[in-house]
Every structure is written in structure tokens, then in C-alpha cells.
Design a protein around this motif. Structure first.
Motif, PDB file in Angstrom:
ATOM      1  N   SER A 104      31.100 -32.480  63.594  1.00 10.60           N
ATOM      2  CA  SER A 104      31.504 -30.892  65.146  1.00 10.60           C
ATOM      3  C   SER A 104      30.631 -31.068  65.517  1.00 10.60           C
ATOM      4  CB  SER A 104      30.125 -30.457  63.829  1.00 10.60           C
ATOM      5  OG  SER A 104      31.000 -28.994  63.520  1.00 10.60           O
ATOM      6  N   GLY A 165      29.475 -23.234  73.294  1.00 10.57           N
ATOM      7  CA  GLY A 165      30.193 -22.922  72.136  1.00 10.57           C
ATOM      8  C   GLY A 165      29.948 -21.364  71.461  1.00 10.57           C
ATOM      9  N   ALA A 166      28.427 -21.086  71.594  1.00 13.78           N
ATOM     10  CA  ALA A 166      27.694 -20.079  71.191  1.00 13.78           C
ATOM     11  C   ALA A 166      27.907 -19.190  72.125  1.00 13.78           C
ATOM     12  CB  ALA A 166      26.425 -20.229  70.633  1.00 13.78           C
ATOM     13  N   ASP A 274      36.675 -20.067  65.665  1.00 12.62           N
ATOM     14  CA  ASP A 274      35.232 -21.243  66.190  1.00 12.62           C
ATOM     15  C   ASP A 274      36.367 -22.988  66.349  1.00 12.62           C
ATOM     16  OD1 ASP A 274      33.803 -23.423  66.464  1.00 12.62           O
ATOM     17  OD2 ASP A 274      32.291 -22.546  65.259  1.00 12.62           O
ATOM     18  N   ALA A 276      35.230 -25.197  68.243  1.00 14.96           N
ATOM     19  CA  ALA A 276      34.876 -26.092  68.988  1.00 14.96           C
ATOM     20  C   ALA A 276      35.377 -27.337  67.575  1.00 14.96           C
ATOM     21  CB  ALA A 276      33.172 -25.908  67.764  1.00 14.96           C
ATOM     22  N   ASN A 298      34.756 -25.621  72.962  1.00 11.63           N
ATOM     23  CA  ASN A 298      33.264 -26.356  73.605  1.00 11.63           C
ATOM     24  C   ASN A 298      34.158 -27.486  74.808  1.00 11.63           C
ATOM     25  OD1 ASN A 298      32.816 -24.773  71.896  1.00 11.63           O
ATOM     26  ND2 ASN A 298      31.206 -26.552  71.279  1.00 11.63           N
ATOM     27  N   HIS A 300      32.635 -29.963  76.570  1.00  9.83           N
ATOM     28  CA  HIS A 300      30.753 -30.804  76.719  1.00  9.83           C
ATOM     29  C   HIS A 300      31.474 -31.448  74.933  1.00  9.83           C
ATOM     30  CE1 HIS A 300      29.654 -26.803  75.199  1.00  9.83           C
ATOM     31  NE2 HIS A 300      29.579 -27.307  73.607  1.00  9.83           N
ATOM     32  N   LYS A 301      33.342 -30.785  74.181  1.00 13.12           N
ATOM     33  CA  LYS A 301      33.052 -31.569  73.128  1.00 13.12           C
ATOM     34  C   LYS A 301      34.183 -31.717  73.284  1.00 13.12           C
ATOM     35  CE  LYS A 301      30.313 -29.398  69.540  1.00 13.12           C
ATOM     36  NZ  LYS A 301      29.880 -28.781  68.898  1.00 13.12           N
TER      37      LYS A 301
HETATM   38  C1  LIG Z   1      28.843 -27.370  67.976  1.00 10.92           C
HETATM   39  C2  LIG Z   1      29.717 -26.013  66.746  1.00 10.92           C
HETATM   40  C3  LIG Z   1      29.901 -24.332  67.570  1.00 10.92           C
HETATM   41  C4  LIG Z   1      28.658 -24.096  68.916  1.00 10.92           C
HETATM   42  O1  LIG Z   1      29.117 -24.504  69.984  1.00 10.92           O
HETATM   43  P1  LIG Z   1      27.769 -24.980  70.944  1.00 10.92           P
HETATM   44  O2  LIG Z   1      27.776 -25.317  72.451  1.00 10.92           O
HETATM   45  O3  LIG Z   1      26.543 -25.880  71.021  1.00 10.92           O
HETATM   46  O4  LIG Z   1      26.764 -23.570  70.872  1.00 10.92           O
HETATM   47  C5  LIG Z   1      29.869 -23.696  67.288  1.00 10.92           C
HETATM   48  N1  LIG Z   1      30.458 -24.111  66.054  1.00 10.92           N
HETATM   49  C6  LIG Z   1      30.546 -25.388  65.239  1.00 10.92           C
HETATM   50  C7  LIG Z   1      31.725 -26.100  64.745  1.00 10.92           C
HETATM   51  C8  LIG Z   1      30.791 -26.891  65.896  1.00 10.92           C
HETATM   52  O5  LIG Z   1      30.714 -27.542  65.856  1.00 10.92           O
END
Ligand SMILES: *Cc1c(COP(=O)(O)O)cnc(C)c1O
Length: 519
Positions: A104, A165-166, A274, A276, A298, A300-301
Motif C-alpha cells: 500500500s 494522500g490523507a 482512495d 493511493a 499520491n 509520492h507513490k
Molecule cells: C498511503 C495511503 C494513504 C495515505 O496517503 P499519505 O500520503 O500517507 O497521507 C491513504 N490510503 C491508502 C490506501 C494508502 O496506501
């Protein structure tokens, strides 16, 4: 373990060359890895690394409240300070040092080209308070990044400014709340599947919504019938939105996502996704085609900007037509050849401002560099390889670890549970700790919460087959040791780290956040 010439790379446990290996040393240092005490333990208020002139005496304008004794900050000489922080930095495990299969989290390689571009003076040296007329290139870059993200997601509008993300979830849900308020709607329930990341219910609750949980089906996905049942529970017509993750946190694609979107829309609610886990589907599925109203990305992901301790996040939110008008300021507006940032909410339905400035410029540069250097075919290949790598690990471990939702293909991350270890005395936590001794950052453990003893493994596309094979070999060896009764080894792990097994519960329940001499 043997090297490519067939020689042993280290002494084998229990063998003669290993007899003196207690793991402890006289100094506490281990093999040039230094044991580093706290600044308070090695420094003193009397030490400093700088030679400053005495401060001039000035009239006390603080009404006699000025401090007259030393503040007591601990100092070090310059060489000591350099060593202290270099040693601490060497304790960081990072994606640049090894495999980091944290499910994740998409811990993938950050291409160095991204860093080079972000350091160009025209991007790196600009200031958020500079006149807009002096930064047309930065605005153009933001526009181009927005354009790519909108095309990749098939959405109408974007808010670039959320910082992670949050924060993006907060932004998307604030847009939904603003849209509901504008329509005078009293809806106040948000549906959240049981498997969701904790930030989803937290975001909804922070905005004053009531969170209603939706159970997952036995195949690990959310079914439209379960959503329908949750909508009918206690009144029904009050559902403001659903927050669904796709692919979900069990690494599975939500197959009924279109039906769920139609159901929510049919009742007048909104669909927050979401995003992410976009890394699994980028270049292949456009969330806009799935009926999503708001989704965070994200950077950063999926788009390879530094992550975790390595750099700030960035969580742009894409919005559907229905929500576009409620996006936060600032946003970009193009009039012919001129790009401006709209900073004021006057004359708009914007819900307001989310951050001081316009977001993480450095991350925009990195993400756009990543996108442009890959192109759409490269992005497509990346998501394909991410899914392939996860399924490779799944195929190579599924005879020794149980997949909680049956033998089904995963997306970019594969989920196992600890049932295969039952009777060995070894838990998911023990296995994770033993992985640290082997030089691997553990996978995500005990998340998602719907699975007992969850192990969520996300290799990402940027790992080589050699690394993944080594990880698989280590996992298989550890699992057989667990079955051979080597329980004690697991309970003692990690033994090769500067600190051994920590009291994690104690650290969470009774954190000591302040140093004082008595501790
Ligand atoms: C990483 C993640 C988030 C939150 O992202 P942040 O950048 O850490 O705030 C929310 N939901 C899922 C499924 C994630 O993997």
C-alpha cells in the motif's frame, strides 16, 4: 548462502566458524556501524561548534520577562555534530539501500533524473511569494502536470495543492461537503469498507460525517449488494458519499465498482475513491470512466517522488464535473496566452483554501519528469510490471503461505495471512522481525485489518528479478525454519540490528517524547 563463485558469503549458524558469534561487541559498535547515543548523552550545554560574537546588549522590551539564564541546549563540536548526524542518517533504511516491499506504500525507485530537474535553478530557487509574472514557467509546468493527471484519470478538474494522500482525502471530502451544502442537503453518512486505510474513516469523521462500515465479501471485494444494504440501514436516504479504494487494500480490483458508483449516484450521493493504489492501473484504467467523483493521487507513490522520511508528499485530487466548481483555491486559470493562479474565492463556489501556498512545487517537477520520461507506453509498462512482480511473488509463495481470499490473481500487491504458520509459535510479527535480520524491510503487517495476521507485499515494478528471487528464497527459508521448530530464533529476532526487539506496545501506549536526565 553462496556467492556466484560458489563460496560461502557468511558463516553458517551453528558452524565452527560461527562459534564466537554472540553478536555483542565491547564498544557497542558493530562492524563499522556505530552505536549512537542521544545528543543529550554525548553533548553538553557548554559545548558548541560555532564561534559567535557576544550578543550586543539591547534594551529589554519584554517587560522583565526575558530569560536571564542559559537556555541549556545541548551542543557538540563541529566534527562531533557531523558524525552524530551522519551516523544517525546511516541508520535509515531507504529505498536507495534495499528492497522495501511495504504494501500500500509503493516504495519504488525515485529516478535521479527527477532530482536533477527539481534542482534546476528556475524551479529550485523560486519563492512562493515571488510575483506570478516572474514564474510563468512554473505555472506552465503545473498546467502540464495537471493536464497529464486529468488525461490519465479521465476526470474534469484538479486541485494540486494537497500535501499528501490523507490531505487529498480531506480536500475531496471537503469538496463533497461543499457541494452538499450548496444543494442544502442534510446527508451526513459516509460509507467506508472494512478494509479501508485508516485515513478514510478519519477524514470522514474529521469533517463531521458519521462513518458507516461496509463489510467485504468472502472474495475480499466490496459487493454492490453490501453497499445497498448499508445504504438501507437506519434510514438510507442520508448517505453523502462512499469512500472506496481501488485496487483495494487486499490488492484486488473492485469488480463491481461501476455498479456501486451507479447505486450511489442514483441515490444522490458522491463517490470518493482512495487512489493511493493507482500504481496498479495507471495507463490502463481511467477512474473517470468508473464513475468516480473525487480521488487523490499520491505523487509520492505512483509518480515516484521521495517518500516517507525522504521527502514531502503531494496528493493532488482529481474531481468530476459535479465537484469541479467546489475545488479549493488557488487554481490555475488560462486566458488565451496568460496563465494565472486564482487566489480569491470571490465569485466562485470554491470551498476555500487548503494550504498556505500552491502545494509542493518540487514534487510537481519530479512527477512531471517521471511522466514525460516514461510516456504513456512507459507508464503502461510500469503498472503492468508492478502487477506482474506481485503475482510472481504470489505464485512462488502460495504453497507456503495462505491467501485469505483464495487462489486469485492480485493487482500490484499480494496479501497473505498467518494461518499457514499456525502451530509453529511464529507469528506475522516474528516473521517480519526475522526479515530485518536478512536485510529486507518487512512487508506491511496486520493491515488490512480484515485479515488476521495480514502480510501485504508490494514489490513495485522497479525491483529486479534477482532481488525478488532473493526475497522469495529468504521467505521460503524462514517459513521452513518456523515449521522446523526454530521458534526461539524468531522470538529473538532481530539480532543484527543496533537495537533488538522493541516493546512496540509500550512505545505506542507510553511514549516518552521528552528527554530528561532522570529517564
Ligand atoms: C498511503 C495511503 C494513504 C495515505 O496517503 P499519505 O500520503 O500517507 O497521507 C491513504 N490510503 C491508502 C490506501 C494508502 O496506501
Amino acid at each position: 548462502m553462496l556467492n556466484r563463485q560458489g563460496r560461502k558469503t557468511r558463516p553458517e549458524a551453528g558452524s565452527e566458524d560461527n562459534n564466537n558469534m554472540t553478536g555483542e561487541t565491547h564498544s557497542g559498535h558493530k562492524g563499522l556501524q556505530m552505536d549512537e547515543p542521544l545528543l543529550f548523552e554525548i553533548g553538553s550545554p557548554a559545548k558548541t561548534g560555532v564561534d559567535l560574537p557576544d550578543a550586543p546588549t539591547v534594551d529589554d522590551k519584554l517587560g522583565g520577562l526575558a530569560r536571564d539564564e542559559e537556555i541549556g541546549l545541548y551542543g557538540l563540536s563541529e566534527p562531533e555534530a557531523v558524525r552524530h548526524f551522519v551516523r544517525l542518517s546511516q541508520k535509515n533504511y531507504a529505498i536507495d539501500s534495499g528492497f522495501y516491499p511495504l504494501g500500500s506504500c509503493t516504495m519504488k525507485h525515485n529516478p535521479r533524473l527527477n532530482e536533477k530537474m527539481a534542482r534546476l535553478a528556475g524551479f529550485g530557487d523560486i519563492h512562493p511569494l515571488q510575483p506570478l509574472s516572474s514564474v510563468p514557467g512554473a505555472l506552465k509546468l503545473m498546467e502540464e502536470l495537471s493536464d497529464w493527471l486529468l488525461k490519465l484519470t479521465g476526470m474534469a478538474s484538479i486541485a494540486l495543492s494537497p500535501k499528501a494522500g490523507a490531505h487529498g482525502e480531506l480536500c475531496g471530502m471537503m469538496a463533497i461537503k461543499a457541494a452538499l451544502d450548496a444543494a442544502g442537503s442534510p446527508r451526513d453518512v459516509v460509507l467506508v469498507p472494512e478494509s479501508a486505510h485508516g485515513t478514510n474513516p478519519a477524514t470522514a469523521a474529521l469533517l463531521g460525517f458519521k462513518v458507516r462500515s461496509v463489510p467485504a465479501d468472502k472474495d475480499g471485494t466490496v459487493r454492490v449488494d453490501a453497499v445497498r444494504a448499508a445504504m438501507k440501514a437506519e434510514g438510507g436516504g442520508d448517505v453523502a458519499a462512499i469512500m472506496l479504494t481501488n485496487p483495494n487494500t487486499c490488492g484486488l480490483f473492485e469488480r463491481e465498482i461501476k455498479e456501486i458508483a451507479d447505486l450511489i449516484h442514483g441515490s444522490g450521493g458522491y463517490f470518493y475513491c482512495d487512489g493511493a493504489n493507482f500504481n496498479a492501473i495507471v495507463g490502463r484504467v481511467r477512474p473517470g470512466d468508473l464513475g468516480i467523483d473525487a480521488m487523490h493521487l499520491n505523487l509520492h507513490k505512483t509518480f515516484s517522488t521521495p517518500h516517507g522520511g525522504g521527502g514531502p508528499g503531494s496528493g493532488p485530487v482529481v474531481l468530476s464535473d459535479r465537484l469541479a466548481a467546489f475545488a479549493p483555491v488557488p487554481f490555475l486559470r488560462r486566458d488565451g496566452d496568460t496563465l494565472t493562479l486564482v487566489e480569491e474565492t470571490d465569485g466562485t463556489q470554491s470551498f476555500g483554501r487548503l494550504t498556505a501556498f500552491h502545494g509542493q512545487m518540487g514534487m510537481y517537477v519530479r512527477a512531471l519528469t517521471y511522466i514525460l520520461s516514461h510516456g504513456i507506453d512507459g507508464l503502461n509498462a510500469a503498472s503492468g510490471d508492478a502487477v506482474l512482480n506481485a503475482n510472481y511473488i504470489r505464485a512462488k509463495l502460495k504453497d507456503v503461505l495462505n491467501q485469505p481470499f483464495g487462489d486469485q490473481a492480485s493487482m500490484h500487491e499480494v496479501l497473505f495471512d498467518e494461518s499457514s504458520l499456525s502451530g509453529t509459535g511464529v507469528t506475522t510479527l516474528d516473521l517480519a522481525k526475522a526479515l530485518i535480520d536478512e536485510g529486507f524491510h518487512p512487508m506491511t503487517i496486520y493491515f488490512p485489518l480484515v485479515v488476521k495476521g495480514a502480510m501485504l507485499i508490494e514489490p513495485t515494478e522497479s525491483e529486479s528479478i534477482e532481488t525478488i528471487d532473493q526475497f522469495i528464497d529468504v521467505m521460503r527459508s524462514l517459513i521452513s525454519e518456523a515449521h522446523e521448530g526454530q521458534e526461539d530464533k524468531f522470538h529473538a529476532a532481530p539480532i543484527h540490528t543496533p537495537r533488538r526487539r522493541l516493546d512496540e506496545t509500550g512505545a505506542a501506549r507510553k511514549p516518552i517524547l521528552r528527554w530528561n536526565a532522570e529517564n
